[in-house]
Design a protein around this motif. Structure first.
Motif, short mmCIF file in Angstrom:
data_model
loop_
_atom_site.label_atom_id
_atom_site.label_comp_id
_atom_site.label_asym_id
_atom_site.label_seq_id
_atom_site.Cartn_x
_atom_site.Cartn_y
_atom_site.Cartn_z
N SER A 176 0.86 -1.18 0.00
CA SER A 176 0.00 0.00 0.00
C SER A 176 0.89 1.23 0.00
CB SER A 176 -0.90 0.00 1.23
OG SER A 176 -1.63 1.22 1.34
N ALA A 177 0.60 2.16 -0.90
CA ALA A 177 1.34 3.43 -0.97
C ALA A 177 0.35 4.52 -1.34
CB ALA A 177 2.46 3.35 -1.99
N THR A 178 0.16 5.46 -0.43
CA THR A 178 -0.92 6.43 -0.57
C THR A 178 -0.39 7.86 -0.49
OG1 THR A 178 -2.35 4.86 0.58
CG2 THR A 178 -3.20 7.10 0.29
N ILE A 179 -0.92 8.71 -1.36
CA ILE A 179 -0.62 10.14 -1.40
C ILE A 179 -1.79 10.91 -0.79
CG2 ILE A 179 -0.44 12.12 -2.97
CD1 ILE A 179 2.11 10.64 -2.96
N ALA A 180 -1.48 11.93 0.02
CA ALA A 180 -2.49 12.90 0.45
C ALA A 180 -2.14 14.23 -0.22
CB ALA A 180 -2.47 13.06 1.98
N GLU A 181 -3.12 14.85 -0.86
CA GLU A 181 -2.85 16.11 -1.56
C GLU A 181 -4.03 17.06 -1.40
OE1 GLU A 181 -2.06 15.04 -5.59
OE2 GLU A 181 -4.04 14.18 -5.93
N ASP A 182 -3.71 18.35 -1.49
CA ASP A 182 -4.75 19.37 -1.52
C ASP A 182 -4.55 20.22 -2.76
OD1 ASP A 182 -2.65 21.11 -0.95
OD2 ASP A 182 -3.27 21.46 1.13
N ASP A 183 -5.17 21.36 -2.82
CA ASP A 183 -5.10 22.19 -4.03
C ASP A 183 -3.69 22.71 -4.29
OD1 ASP A 183 -7.76 21.78 -4.45
OD2 ASP A 183 -8.40 23.67 -3.51
N ARG A 184 -2.81 22.68 -3.28
CA ARG A 184 -1.43 23.12 -3.47
C ARG A 184 -0.49 22.00 -3.84
NH1 ARG A 184 0.57 25.97 1.71
NH2 ARG A 184 -0.41 24.11 2.64
N GLY A 185 -1.00 20.76 -3.76
CA GLY A 185 -0.16 19.63 -4.12
C GLY A 185 0.01 18.64 -2.98
N GLY A 233 1.27 14.82 2.17
CA GLY A 233 1.65 13.69 2.99
C GLY A 233 1.63 12.40 2.20
N TYR A 234 2.23 11.35 2.79
CA TYR A 234 2.21 10.05 2.12
C TYR A 234 2.49 8.95 3.14
CZ TYR A 234 7.31 9.24 2.12
OH TYR A 234 8.62 9.00 2.50
N GLN A 235 2.12 7.73 2.75
CA GLN A 235 2.48 6.55 3.53
C GLN A 235 2.87 5.44 2.58
OE1 GLN A 235 1.11 3.31 4.03
NE2 GLN A 235 -0.56 3.53 2.54
N ILE A 236 3.81 4.60 3.02
CA ILE A 236 4.20 3.40 2.29
C ILE A 236 4.20 2.24 3.29
CG2 ILE A 236 6.06 2.19 1.08
CD1 ILE A 236 6.94 4.79 -0.12
N SER A 237 3.52 1.15 2.94
CA SER A 237 3.43 -0.01 3.81
C SER A 237 3.82 -1.27 3.05
CB SER A 237 2.01 -0.17 4.36
OG SER A 237 1.62 0.99 5.08
N THR A 238 4.30 -2.25 3.80
CA THR A 238 4.74 -3.50 3.20
C THR A 238 4.01 -4.67 3.84
OG1 THR A 238 6.57 -3.68 4.79
CG2 THR A 238 7.03 -2.60 2.67
N ALA A 239 3.94 -5.76 3.12
CA ALA A 239 3.36 -7.00 3.65
C ALA A 239 4.49 -7.92 4.10
CB ALA A 239 2.51 -7.68 2.58
N ASN A 240 4.21 -8.71 5.13
CA ASN A 240 5.16 -9.71 5.60
C ASN A 240 4.36 -10.92 6.09
OD1 ASN A 240 4.59 -9.42 8.57
ND2 ASN A 240 5.35 -7.34 8.19
N PRO A 241 5.03 -12.03 6.44
CA PRO A 241 4.27 -13.22 6.85
C PRO A 241 3.37 -13.00 8.06
CG PRO A 241 6.54 -13.80 6.33
CD PRO A 241 6.46 -12.30 6.33
N PHE A 242 3.62 -11.93 8.83
CA PHE A 242 2.86 -11.69 10.05
C PHE A 242 1.77 -10.64 9.87
CE2 PHE A 242 7.24 -12.85 11.07
CZ PHE A 242 7.02 -14.05 11.74
#
Length: 287
Positions: free
Chosen positions: A190-199, A202-211
């Motif tokens: 999962s990789a998500t961008i947060a943006e408003d009218d100025r661009g 914020g953002y987040q990047i998440s990874t999957a693992n066996p747990f």
């Protein structure tokens, strides 16, 4: 222990097999938690091997990325060579090379007690700890919104501006440069961008693992903080992990990052008790 009369030289691609053997079969091995595997750094500056008679006895890699910050990506040595002999020989060469190239802060997250003890003996400073937290909420939270802010999936074309935001949100030691983000995005669940009218804000990047799922990176532009954007991104991630039936959602942060800890605790993350010390050593430029 043997006494090795050897040479320290830069690691090359042809050393891959012997370095891999050290990594996977020896007891004293440190591998940095990184988007790039230690062997991927072969050919980079600040990657050395200790060799005798064409056998590699130890290796140390601390390439700079970004400039001025050299995380120890790999340290390993054969059991026939003492820990201190292996480290001291390679570390002496590393300090010389780094100083000649203008100096850098060498940093390391110690996952083992033997490594913490070694670093203390060699004058490294214990700066902080990395704390692990886990989401322990009973039910997914209600969907959150922030006025004027939109969420969307991160795309490769976003990475340059994401790197620029990251550089404003963190000190150099903890920044994700563009080269790291280019490795991170293909590995993300999962990789998500947060943006408003100025661009981008914020953002987040998440990874999957066996747990389960791990929130590997969360950043908000400094001038956009205190608007609930971090909470918005985490809220969205929690809901998505539940939709995908991930059994666990974890995150880690620095022990002295009060705002980050407050955010996660507010969102029902609990400190698990796992912590790993962060050490650093400033190599001054040689004159």
């Amino acid at each position: 222990m043997i006494e090795v009369k050897s040479q320290v030289r830069p690691a090359v691609l042809q050393d891959q097999r012997q370095i891999a053997n050290l990594m996977f079969f020896e007891a004293h091995v440190h591998r940095h938690l990184d988007w790039r595997a230690p062997l991927d750094w072969l050919g980079s500056p600040y990657y050395w091997v200790l060799e005798e008679d064409e056998r590699i006895w130890a290796t140390l890699a601390c390439p700079q990325d970004p400039q001025g910050v050299a995380w120890v990506r790999l340290f390993a040595h054969a059991k026939q060579l003492s820990l201190d002999d292996a480290w001291n020989t390679l570390w002496e060469e590393a300090q010389k090379d780094i100083a000649l190239q203008g100096g850098a802060t060498v940093a390391l997250i110690a996952m083992h007690q033997w490594l913490s003890d070694l670093l203390v003996r060699n004058g490294f400073t214990h700066n902080q700890d990395i704390l692990m937290l886990e989401w322990r909420g009973d039910d997914p939270p209600a969907e959150k919104q922030v006025e004027g802010v939109r969420l969307r999936s991160m795309q490769p074309d976003d990475l340059q501006i994401v790197a620029e935001l990251d550089a404003t949100a963190f000190t150099p030691l903890w920044q994700n440069p563009l080269s790291a983000l280019e490795k991170a995005l293909p590995q993300a669940t999962s990789a998500t961008i947060a943006e408003d009218d100025r661009g981008l804000v914020g953002y987040q990047i998440s990874t999957a693992n066996p747990f389960g799922c791990h929130l590997a990176r969360l950043a908000v532009r400094p001038d956009a903080q205190r608007r609930g954007i971090g909470s918005l991104l985490v809220n969205n991630l929690i809901r998505r992990t539940k939709e995908k039936n991930f059994p666990r959602l974890t995150v880690n942060t620095q022990s002295d990052n009060a705002s980050s800890l407050a955010l996660y605790k507010k969102m029902e993350f609990v400190v698990t008790g796992e912590k790993f010390p962060v050490y650093s050593y400033l190599v001054s430029p040689s004159h």
